[in-house]
Design a protein around this motif. Sequence first.
Motif, PDB file in Angstrom:
ATOM      1  N   SER A 163      12.772  63.283   4.852  1.00 24.08           N
ATOM      2  CA  SER A 163      13.351  63.785   3.591  1.00 24.08           C
ATOM      3  C   SER A 163      12.422  64.776   2.899  1.00 24.08           C
ATOM      4  O   SER A 163      12.846  65.823   2.406  1.00 24.08           O
ATOM      5  CB  SER A 163      13.633  62.621   2.637  1.00 24.08           C
ATOM      6  N   LYS A 164      11.123  64.426   2.870  1.00 24.59           N
ATOM      7  CA  LYS A 164      10.145  65.309   2.227  1.00 24.59           C
ATOM      8  C   LYS A 164      10.004  66.604   3.031  1.00 24.59           C
ATOM      9  O   LYS A 164       9.871  67.690   2.467  1.00 24.59           O
ATOM     10  CB  LYS A 164       8.797  64.565   2.135  1.00 24.59           C
ATOM     11  N   ASP A 192      13.755  58.420   8.647  1.00 24.63           N
ATOM     12  CA  ASP A 192      13.108  58.353   7.333  1.00 24.63           C
ATOM     13  C   ASP A 192      12.311  57.064   7.167  1.00 24.63           C
ATOM     14  O   ASP A 192      11.220  57.066   6.611  1.00 24.63           O
ATOM     15  CB  ASP A 192      14.171  58.420   6.232  1.00 24.63           C
ATOM     16  N   GLU A 232      12.542  69.238   2.112  1.00 27.06           N
ATOM     17  CA  GLU A 232      12.183  69.984   0.890  1.00 27.06           C
ATOM     18  C   GLU A 232      11.146  71.062   1.210  1.00 27.06           C
ATOM     19  O   GLU A 232      11.273  72.216   0.783  1.00 27.06           O
ATOM     20  CB  GLU A 232      11.599  69.028  -0.158  1.00 27.06           C
ATOM     21  N   VAL A 258       4.486  64.403   6.500  1.00 25.43           N
ATOM     22  CA  VAL A 258       5.408  63.704   5.588  1.00 25.43           C
ATOM     23  C   VAL A 258       6.611  63.202   6.383  1.00 25.43           C
ATOM     24  O   VAL A 258       6.827  63.608   7.521  1.00 25.43           O
ATOM     25  CB  VAL A 258       5.922  64.649   4.462  1.00 25.43           C
TER      26      VAL A 258
END
Length: 544
Positions: free
Chosen positions: A246-247, A224, A250, A243
């Motif tokens: 973490s992104k 990250d 999603e 990205v």
Amino acid sequence: MISIDGLTVEFGGTTLFSDISFVINEKDRIALMGKNGAGKSTLLKILANARQPSRGKISTPKDCVVAYLPQHLMTEDGKTVFEETAQAFAHLHKMEEEINQLNNELATRSDYESDSYMELIEKVSALSEKFYTIDSTNYEEDVEKALLGLGFTRADFNKQTSEFSGGWRMRIELAKLLLQKPDVLLLDEPTNHLDIESIQWLEDFLINSAKAVIVISHDRKFVDNITTRTIEVTMGRIYDYKVNYSKYLELRKERREQQQKAYEEQQKFIAETKEFIERFKGTYSKTLQVQSRVKMLEKLEILEVDEEDTSALRLKFPPSPRSGNYPVIMESVGKSYGDHLVFSNASLTIERGDKVAFVGKNGEGKSTLVKCIMKEIEHSGTLTLGHNIQIGYFAQNQASLLDEGLTVFQTIDDVAIGDIRNKIRDLLGAFMFGGEESTKKVKVLSGGERTRLAMIKLLLEPVNLLILDEPTNHLDMKTKDILKQALIDFDGTLIVVSHDRDFLDGLVTKVFEFGNKRVVEHLSGIYEFLEKKKMNSLKELERS
């Protein structure tokens, strides 16, 4: 900068990935993601030219330097740590020699007007320009910085590489790669052999000094912090997200939900179409419609939903037998090997139900103190274990203690009792021993697989003091999450030696820091401790 076009890898009748294409740009910091066996390490080897694809091509600019750190390697013996690391600059010494040779040739020739003389001038000019753009004047200082950043001491510099374990040799290789300042750096699990401080140093280096980086890592926090792009390898394809990790999680969740919805709609459409065909296939007036729908079904490209491990298994340790209030009490405990003092005067109390982390640089005594608690080695001072203590211990050599004659399934079946017996296959699947893997004999398993198996075995034994020494080194993110949740729910006392900040976050409430021959207690979680450490190191810098 590097373009990958139509890459396909097949072996043993299996397609690992098919027709994948992407571009690696300057300054990209890419995380390669995907479950174990998806082909991440294979892709890295192909990019490093250490393996050839079945089809497709990789286009790399002529002067592009690609450096590769595999998971397993050995540094050659015969050099000191400093000499071996300084090999990173060997190409510069060769370049300097070549420039000197060319200049000598120019000085001895007199055919100034000839084409070959002009070619020689052009060659020496180009080479000199390249050489002088690389700042190698302070290379000894650079070697020092890299080695100190990766946890070596100045006293280590003149020791032979043969005196160091595989993990430390891996650091030497990493230092050599970083010092080459490559255009593309390929790293496969670089944090497995690093302590917390070295990981933070590596993060800073990759963010501030590296060019393009591609990394495979199960250390979520590390990934990250350093990456700006995530490429997922799954079911023979890739998905490219601009990205961080973490992104990406999603966005991947959204993608799977959309895929699932489209898949269900298509399945419904197929069922309705088949029903129409069955109902009217003998009806003359509907013949054309029936034929049209049959052809449509034949041409239909069936949608797939990307695989995801849905065995969201919630492991629970067996209930702990009740122990005394203070499982571990130490007063002035110390350990020396001959003249070498590891630590001294360690006085600490661990209460029942405490979950604590032992952290610090490698070699400062974390595993040594664990061995003292286990009564595996002698020590000075007093170390008392509480009433009715039953210890479950996971060490790096735990894997070597497994019975090689048993299969994976038998190993676990022998220790499983109660409800968990009905979930052995789920449990094995969560730790990447699904399907045929569970029938493998222990003797054919790799080191990492044996480590995972030893971890499952430990999860099933009723204990009230769990001691885990680097438990996450061979676990992927999904498996680490399962283990972490089980440890949070564990009702006994936990001591964990780990450099994995994400794993320790939310798990431990007390940190024992090993360093400078001492053991210091911090009543905080891992991130409060790290924040405090940064503050302290800044103050130390100001003082120095």
